[in-house]
Write a protein that holds these residues in place. Structure first.
Motif, PDB file in Angstrom:
ATOM      1  N   LYS A 118       0.828  -1.214   0.000  1.00 19.72           N
ATOM      2  CA  LYS A 118       0.000   0.000   0.000  1.00 19.72           C
ATOM      3  C   LYS A 118       0.856   1.255   0.000  1.00 19.72           C
ATOM      4  O   LYS A 118       0.444   2.311  -0.463  1.00 19.72           O
ATOM      5  CB  LYS A 118      -0.921  -0.016   1.220  1.00 19.72           C
ATOM      6  N   LYS A 119       2.092   1.146   0.526  1.00 20.32           N
ATOM      7  CA  LYS A 119       2.967   2.309   0.621  1.00 20.32           C
ATOM      8  C   LYS A 119       4.088   2.283  -0.419  1.00 20.32           C
ATOM      9  O   LYS A 119       5.102   2.940  -0.281  1.00 20.32           O
ATOM     10  CB  LYS A 119       3.572   2.379   2.022  1.00 20.32           C
ATOM     11  N   GLY A 120       3.881   1.496  -1.481  1.00 18.06           N
ATOM     12  CA  GLY A 120       4.890   1.422  -2.529  1.00 18.06           C
ATOM     13  C   GLY A 120       5.709   0.150  -2.440  1.00 18.06           C
ATOM     14  O   GLY A 120       5.415  -0.763  -1.658  1.00 18.06           O
ATOM     15  N   ARG A 121       6.768   0.086  -3.233  1.00 18.06           N
ATOM     16  CA  ARG A 121       7.601  -1.107  -3.311  1.00 18.06           C
ATOM     17  C   ARG A 121       8.502  -1.209  -2.081  1.00 18.06           C
ATOM     18  O   ARG A 121       9.144  -0.246  -1.673  1.00 18.06           O
ATOM     19  CB  ARG A 121       8.448  -1.071  -4.582  1.00 18.06           C
ATOM     20  N   GLU A 122       8.542  -2.426  -1.495  1.00 19.66           N
ATOM     21  CA  GLU A 122       9.306  -2.639  -0.279  1.00 19.66           C
ATOM     22  C   GLU A 122      10.068  -3.961  -0.386  1.00 19.66           C
ATOM     23  O   GLU A 122       9.496  -5.003  -0.728  1.00 19.66           O
ATOM     24  CB  GLU A 122       8.342  -2.688   0.920  1.00 19.66           C
ATOM     25  N   LYS A 123      11.372  -3.923  -0.113  1.00 18.15           N
ATOM     26  CA  LYS A 123      12.204  -5.116  -0.225  1.00 18.15           C
ATOM     27  C   LYS A 123      11.907  -6.083   0.907  1.00 18.15           C
ATOM     28  O   LYS A 123      11.797  -5.693   2.063  1.00 18.15           O
ATOM     29  CB  LYS A 123      13.690  -4.730  -0.208  1.00 18.15           C
ATOM     30  N   VAL A 124      11.762  -7.365   0.538  1.00 16.08           N
ATOM     31  CA  VAL A 124      11.598  -8.409   1.533  1.00 16.08           C
ATOM     32  C   VAL A 124      12.985  -8.786   2.041  1.00 16.08           C
ATOM     33  O   VAL A 124      13.891  -9.068   1.257  1.00 16.08           O
ATOM     34  CB  VAL A 124      10.898  -9.648   0.927  1.00 16.08           C
ATOM     35  N   GLY A 125      13.168  -8.789   3.334  1.00 15.04           N
ATOM     36  CA  GLY A 125      14.510  -8.877   3.899  1.00 15.04           C
ATOM     37  C   GLY A 125      15.256 -10.154   3.616  1.00 15.04           C
ATOM     38  O   GLY A 125      16.448 -10.146   3.338  1.00 15.04           O
ATOM     39  N   ARG A 126      14.608 -11.306   3.653  1.00 15.18           N
ATOM     40  CA  ARG A 126      15.332 -12.565   3.573  1.00 15.18           C
ATOM     41  C   ARG A 126      14.563 -13.538   2.697  1.00 15.18           C
ATOM     42  O   ARG A 126      13.343 -13.658   2.792  1.00 15.18           O
ATOM     43  CB  ARG A 126      15.514 -13.148   4.983  1.00 15.18           C
ATOM     44  N   VAL A 127      15.279 -14.233   1.814  1.00 17.23           N
ATOM     45  CA  VAL A 127      14.661 -15.228   0.939  1.00 17.23           C
ATOM     46  C   VAL A 127      15.422 -16.547   1.101  1.00 17.23           C
ATOM     47  O   VAL A 127      16.628 -16.597   0.898  1.00 17.23           O
ATOM     48  CB  VAL A 127      14.688 -14.788  -0.545  1.00 17.23           C
ATOM     49  N   GLU A 128      14.701 -17.585   1.479  1.00 13.85           N
ATOM     50  CA  GLU A 128      15.303 -18.908   1.608  1.00 13.85           C
ATOM     51  C   GLU A 128      15.098 -19.654   0.298  1.00 13.85           C
ATOM     52  O   GLU A 128      13.983 -19.752  -0.212  1.00 13.85           O
ATOM     53  CB  GLU A 128      14.658 -19.676   2.766  1.00 13.85           C
ATOM     54  N   VAL A 129      16.191 -20.187  -0.258  1.00 11.42           N
ATOM     55  CA  VAL A 129      16.143 -20.854  -1.558  1.00 11.42           C
ATOM     56  C   VAL A 129      16.459 -22.328  -1.370  1.00 11.42           C
ATOM     57  O   VAL A 129      17.487 -22.684  -0.793  1.00 11.42           O
ATOM     58  CB  VAL A 129      17.150 -20.219  -2.544  1.00 11.42           C
ATOM     59  N   THR A 130      15.580 -23.194  -1.852  1.00 12.01           N
ATOM     60  CA  THR A 130      15.794 -24.636  -1.819  1.00 12.01           C
ATOM     61  C   THR A 130      15.874 -25.136  -3.253  1.00 12.01           C
ATOM     62  O   THR A 130      14.907 -25.045  -4.009  1.00 12.01           O
ATOM     63  CB  THR A 130      14.651 -25.354  -1.078  1.00 12.01           C
ATOM     64  N   TYR A 131      17.028 -25.664  -3.633  1.00  9.78           N
ATOM     65  CA  TYR A 131      17.214 -26.171  -4.990  1.00  9.78           C
ATOM     66  C   TYR A 131      16.696 -27.601  -5.095  1.00  9.78           C
ATOM     67  O   TYR A 131      16.838 -28.402  -4.174  1.00  9.78           O
ATOM     68  CB  TYR A 131      18.687 -26.102  -5.387  1.00  9.78           C
ATOM     69  N   GLU A 132      16.114 -27.908  -6.221  1.00 10.27           N
ATOM     70  CA  GLU A 132      15.562 -29.243  -6.447  1.00 10.27           C
ATOM     71  C   GLU A 132      16.671 -30.226  -6.816  1.00 10.27           C
ATOM     72  O   GLU A 132      17.640 -29.857  -7.453  1.00 10.27           O
ATOM     73  CB  GLU A 132      14.509 -29.174  -7.568  1.00 10.27           C
TER      74      GLU A 132
END
Length: 608
Positions: free
Chosen positions: A594-608
């Motif tokens: 609602k207040k514009g674009r905001e970076k998500v702090g942490r992304v967990e990546v699981t490779y197949e």
């Protein structure tokens, strides 16, 4: 499936003084070089190793052997007791794992527990040549390939720090940040690169900064600087053929600037598992065929080691086929030591030696060499197709790239139309280039994507495009849709740079029933295709690369909606941001709230 929190690699930030360490972790041998930023031209390639005897070696065997009777050679910290050897089995550690190991030259060639070619285990997806397979390796109980590679890299790091301490002193080492540049094969999958990064961080390489670069990029960095002046000029194209122990990687650049050096990748790089280890396997198969499999397997381990040494140091490195039949007939045969094997009536076996003709050695080489030539031919044609320019030179580097026979075959294949150059120090060109990259920064101004990257989604049904039997009703959107459609955001051959993020904008509808509490994590799947052309619908050429899970996000940032049936759902608009570097892909996520674009702090990546 490796899982880790994905954040950008440790960037090599310029400070007053730094120590740059390059590591070329190879299939058969590994190399280390280091430099201090105050004297960048005086970098050192380590040539003395634990357990080594005889002459100096620019590389150490990528072998490891586990033993449960002694403690592991892992130092507790960089500032451990200067009088103790952190690579010694008796050194104290903090690792609770009771297994310990020897590594490199410490591993006797006849050790039945020796593990070789551990690097290949990191990317089982790579197709092997049909004419030869690597040895099957039995891993120690409880040890995964990643854990074994971690142990080996930890030993490399420990010995590097010991060497630096001896060169610079304990105080200087303690007060100067150490940054690592680790090389990976260009043909490796994103999963294999992430797995390598995971092992490197676990081994302690990420403490002061860690960058991954591809092996041919490192080779190009060094090879260009080692050529005579004016060998190549601005605007020229050149192909790097990095022929190593396990892989052969090819990549082609055009020189956009010499001062400072700037390169642009002009054709999608190629490669295959057709390095020198496959020659070794073919040689073993040849000997087994001539003396019998039982005789070979029953041979004394010392005799088998002697046989391997003769092949490695004399036949494989020095062999070069004669150019005419008469000269071939005049050249002497090889006599391979196979002690303990009885003489044969036909004279092939005599006094514990096996006679091998040069024509037979050529037959051992040819299937491997032909695959290298096929890769070169495809790369040169690709450059001509995409740029309408011819390749100005082929730079042949790597351990296998030092082979006289491979050099002559490529020279004959080129027919004089393309110069074939073997830079000096070709065996250690990759690690020398890694040092240059760490000191001078990235000189690759543009890279080309090797595959398609995209997301699978539900598309609105269109009677003009889709078969009626495919349509399905979407309960939340209240419309007919077709499933398993793909939106490709990066295409094979697209230009990528390490300074530019590529954004995948999309939205997700989430039923209110799937949200519990005040927070919700976003899950996104990334799909890839390695084919030359990619479909718009998921098929067997499309595979799931990884699953990304964001940190929990406040539901208040989602848009609450109600469909025509009155059902409540949430709409989430967000972007997946990718930064493609030479060594690894970095993922980030941004939420359009609602207040514009905001970076998500942490992304967990699981490779197949």
């Amino acid at each position: 499936m490796p899982t880790h929190e994905h954040e950008p690699q440790g960037k090599l930030k310029p400070t007053k003084d730094r120590i740059i360490v390059g590591i070329d972790f190879g299939t058969t041998h590994s190399a280390i070089a280091w430099a201090h930023t105050s004297t960048p031209d005086e970098y050192e390639v380590i040539t003395q190793w634990p357990g080594q005897s005889g002459k100096d070696w620019g590389k150490v065997p990528s072998d490891i052997s586990y033993n449960t009777s002694i403690r592991s050679p892992t130092p507790s910290s960089r500032t451990s007791d200067p009088t103790s050897d952190p690579t010694s089995p008796s050194s104290p550690i903090n690792d609770p794992d009771p297994q310990t190991f020897k590594w490199g030259f410490e591993v006797p060639p006849t050790d039945p527990q020796k593990l070789s070619w551990i690097k290949i285990l990191l990317d089982p997806s790579q197709p092997r040549p049909t004419f030869v397979q690597p040895k099957r390796t039995t891993l120690p109980r409880g040890k995964s390939p990643v854990a074994i590679v971690t142990d080996y890299l930890r030993a490399l790091r420990a010995y590097t720090l010991l060497t630096l301490q001896r060169r610079l002193g304990a105080e200087a080492l303690t007060n100067t940040p150490v940054e690592y540049v680790l090389t990976v094969p260009a043909v490796w999958s994103d999963k294999a690169r992430a797995t390598t990064l995971e092992a490197a961080i676990a081994a302690g390489l990420g403490e002061g900064g860690l960058n991954l670069i591809t092996e041919p990029e490192g080779a190009a960095e060094y090879a260009l600087r080692s050529l005579r002046p004016n060998a190549l000029k601005e605007g020229d194209c050149f192909t790097v053929c990095d022929a190593g122990g396990g892989t052969v990687d090819l990549i082609t650049y055009t020189i956009s600037s010499l001062h400072p050096l700037q390169l642009h990748e002009v054709a999608v790089g190629t490669g295959a598992l057709c390095g020198a280890v496959y020659l070794d396997r073919r040689f073993e198969e040849f000997v087994a065929e001539k003396i019998g499999r039982e005789q070979l397997e029953g041979m004394d381990h010392r005799a088998k080691f002697q046989m391997g040494q003769y092949w490695e140091t004399y036949m494989k490195r020095e062999f070069s086929a004669a150019e005419d039949t008469q000269q071939q007939e005049e050249e002497e045969d090889f006599w391979v030591p196979v002690m303990g094997v009885q003489d044969s009536e036909d004279g092939r076996m005599r006094g514990g030696f096996l006679r091998v003709s040069r024509a037979e050695v050529k037959e051992i080489f040819e299937p491997i060499v032909r695959q290298v030539l096929e890769l070169l031919g495809a790369q040169v044609l690709s450059v001509l197709k995409t740029t309408e320019k011819s390749v100005g030179a082929i730079l042949l580097v790597g351990g296998f790239g030092s082979s006289e026979y491979l050099y002559r075959r490529i020279l004959a294949w080129a027919g004089g139309s393309i110069p074939v150059l073997q830079p000096r120090n070709a065996w250690t060109a990759v690690v020398r280039g890694a040092i240059i990259r760490g000191l001078q920064g990235d000189t690759i101004a543009a890279r080309l994507s090797r595959r398609f990257y995209g997301v699978v989604h539900d598309a609105r049904y269109d009677a003009q495009k889709h078969a009626e039997m495919e349509k399905r009703w979407h309960d939340i959107r209240c419309e007919w849709i077709v499933r398993n459609r793909i939106q490709w955001y990066i295409r094979r051959g697209d230009v990528t740079t390490s300074s530019r993020k590529i954004s995948f904008p999309f939205y997700r509808t989430i039923p209110a029933s799937e949200i519990s509490g005040s927070e919700h994590a976003l899950k996104t799947e990334l799909w890839v295709c390695d084919a030359d052309t990619a479909p718009d619908k998921r098929d067997n050429t499309v595979r799931k690369l990884c699953v990304m899970l964001s940190e929990p996000i406040s539901v208040e940032k989602f848009v609450k909606m109600r469909n025509e049936k009155g059902d409540v759902f949430y709409r989430v608009d967000y972007t997946l941001d990718m930064t493609v570097t030479g060594g690894v892909v970095v993922y980030e996520m941004s939420l359009q709230g609602k207040k514009g674009r905001e970076k998500v702090g942490r992304v967990e990546v699981t490779y197949e």
